[in-house]
Design an enzyme around this catalytic site. Structure first.
Site, short mmCIF file in Angstrom:
data_model
loop_
_atom_site.label_atom_id
_atom_site.label_comp_id
_atom_site.label_asym_id
_atom_site.label_seq_id
_atom_site.Cartn_x
_atom_site.Cartn_y
_atom_site.Cartn_z
N THR A 52 0.83 -1.21 0.00
CA THR A 52 0.00 0.00 0.00
C THR A 52 0.87 1.26 0.00
O THR A 52 0.47 2.28 -0.53
CB THR A 52 -0.93 0.04 1.24
OG1 THR A 52 -0.16 -0.32 2.39
CG2 THR A 52 -2.09 -0.93 1.08
N LEU A 143 12.49 -8.23 6.77
CA LEU A 143 12.57 -7.52 8.06
C LEU A 143 13.40 -6.24 7.92
O LEU A 143 13.83 -5.67 8.91
CB LEU A 143 13.14 -8.44 9.15
CG LEU A 143 12.30 -9.70 9.43
CD1 LEU A 143 13.00 -10.60 10.44
CD2 LEU A 143 10.90 -9.34 9.95
N SER A 145 16.46 -5.43 6.66
CA SER A 145 17.88 -5.33 7.02
C SER A 145 18.60 -4.34 6.12
O SER A 145 19.50 -3.62 6.56
CB SER A 145 18.55 -6.70 6.93
OG SER A 145 18.42 -7.21 5.63
N SER A 146 18.21 -4.24 4.86
CA SER A 146 18.92 -3.35 3.95
C SER A 146 18.62 -1.89 4.25
O SER A 146 19.52 -1.04 4.21
CB SER A 146 18.56 -3.62 2.48
OG SER A 146 17.97 -4.84 2.30
N GLU A 178 16.53 5.01 -1.66
CA GLU A 178 16.68 3.54 -1.77
C GLU A 178 16.32 3.04 -3.18
O GLU A 178 16.66 1.92 -3.55
CB GLU A 178 15.90 2.82 -0.67
CG GLU A 178 16.46 1.43 -0.44
CD GLU A 178 16.02 0.73 0.84
OE1 GLU A 178 15.77 1.42 1.85
OE2 GLU A 178 15.94 -0.52 0.80
N ASP A 189 9.63 1.59 5.16
CA ASP A 189 10.77 1.05 5.91
C ASP A 189 11.64 2.16 6.49
O ASP A 189 12.08 2.09 7.65
CB ASP A 189 11.62 0.14 5.00
CG ASP A 189 10.80 -1.00 4.44
OD1 ASP A 189 9.69 -1.22 4.96
OD2 ASP A 189 11.25 -1.66 3.50
#
Ligand code: NG1
Length: 416
Positions: A52, A143, A145-146, A178, A189
């Site tokens: 979304t 999760l 991490s990046s 990103e 994120d």
């Protein structure tokens, strides 16, 4: 000196973990001196609202206790040198400048470059750093991490160069930054990494970016279980992810044309002027079958985020769980981003006492998150262990692939 960001921590941590000690030792060995500044950035689990964010619609993630530590020492030039205690990630070195050529797709150094390039495009003459990284966020598991790596490096550049920027501005800048790695993601994120509050999940709205913390009821437990299928964002999963973003845009364009509203109308505008049911009626008359399914996922998922927020505020674990399971069905059937292992995990969890369960993040592998009460959590963990993990190969310890998420605070930078 410019005002420091809200993420600057003034209180020194009192307990030094073994992981931190190891990080300091590795830094000294690599660079022959000591690290002076540390950034800590958490992983995150998305509780509801997937696919979304890049449609400008809300999400509800929370930061978790697994985090990334970036120990640094400032340099006087614009070079960044970074090594990782996990030696599968080879040392990297580059200059912070407005155009930084990327490494090969999938290279960990691209996340360091992503933040550096975005900041160099805004601020002149940034100095770099020498760094050592240690992370216990499972990799390629949905999760984040990046993002934790990119955010840690960006926060460190800001801190060492005394650059002041507001939280929402930085979240939006980093969401765009990103895209450097090739995935056309939304802003969830980066926002939760920076803005998470302890003991809380956050509802995140976009355009404008806004985080609303929602306290997680103390008897709720979120169980995270890895499907053991790596959701590699640099490979095939990236293509599927980007094709979903295109399909969502195409569906939106056709529905807005059919509704005779101006070009450029967003999902958010559409949803504030018509009910989900009316919009689905238009979509069914206008779109071909695949686009109907994509559109249906997006608008129903956004409504579920609204309902889930109410359920969490009302401490209604069953209602929240039901919404999670509906979300999984929608991601599996309409958005087609689940896999057999994730479906299997959700069935085991709900069959052993969880109120609901869903894949979390982009999908195509990665993790499942299940909601249960403190009374039911042992039964759910035992069932997942016996019915999913026993007899399967996993390189790590069980607690690296199956653990209870603790709602944690967002990123911080401190002197050490
Ligand atoms: P993960 O789960 O980290 O691959 C991705 C996007 C999010 C969001 C989710 C799906 C990035 C960095 N993250 O997350 O913005 O779209 O998929 O909800 O691209």
């Amino acid at each position: 000196m410019a005002q420091q960001g809200a993420w600057r921590s003034v209180t020194e941590p009192t307990v030094t973990s073994r992981r931190e000690e190891h990080l300091h030792e590795a830094f000294a060995k690599e660079y022959g001196t000591v690290g002076t500044h540390m950034a800590r950035t958490p992983g995150r689990v998305n509780l509801i609202g997937d696919h979304t964010d890049y449609n400008g619609l809300p999400v509800m993630p929370m930061a978790i206790q697994r985090d990334l530590m970036l120990l640094c020492r400032a340099r006087t030039d614009s070079t960044v040198r970074a090594a990782n205690v996990d030696r599968q990630f080879a040392p990297r070195s580059f200059e912070i400048q407005q155009e930084i050529a990327p490494y090969d797709p999938g290279d960990w150094g691209n996340y360091l470059k992503a933040g550096g390039q975005a900041l160099a495009q805004q601020y002149a003459s940034l100095c770099g750093f020498d760094a050592m990284v240690s992370s216990d966020i499972p990799i390629a598991s949905g999760l984040s991490s990046s993002t934790a790596l990119m955010m840690a490096s960006a926060l460190m550049i800001l801190d060492l160069n005394d650059v002041a920027i507001s939280g929402p501005q930085l979240m939006e800048m980093m969401a765009r930054a990103e895209h450097y790695v090739g995935t056309r993601g939304g802003g969830m994120d980066q926002a939760i990494c920076l803005g998470a509050q302890p003991q809380s999940a956050s509802r995140i709205d976009f355009n404008p970016m806004q985080l609303t913390p929602i306290p997680v009821p103390s008897s709720w437990r979120f169980v995270i279980a890895s499907s053991l299928v790596q959701a590699e964002k640099s490979g095939a999963a990236r293509e599927v992810y980007n094709s979903r973003t295109r399909e969502c845009r195409e569906a939106l364009g056709l529905v807005t044309a059919a509704c005779r509203v101006p070009d450029g109308t967003s999902y958010k505008d559409l949803m504030s002027n018509a009910s989900a049911c009316e919009l689905l009626g238009v979509a069914e008359r206008t779109l071909e079958a695949t686009l109907v399914r994509r559109f249906r996922h997006v608008v129903t998922e956004a409504s579920r985020v609204d309902d889930a927020e109410q359920a969490m505020r009302a401490d209604d674990v069953n209602a929240f769980g039901r919404l999670m399971s509906e979300s999984h069905a929608s991601l599996r059937d309409d958005f087609e981003v689940s896999c057999e292992e994730l479906d299997n995990l959700t069935e085991i969890a709900t069959g052993s006492g969880a109120s609901g369960a869903r894949l979390s993040g982009a999908g195509f592998g990665g993790c499942m998150v299940a909601l249960c009460t403190a009374d039911d959590v042992d039964g759910v963990v035992d069932a997942l262990t016996a019915e999913f993990y026993s007899g399967r190969e996993f390189g790590e310890q069980l607690e690296d692939v199956l653990f209870i998420a603790e709602p944690s605070k967002g990123a911080c930078v401190m002197e050490v």
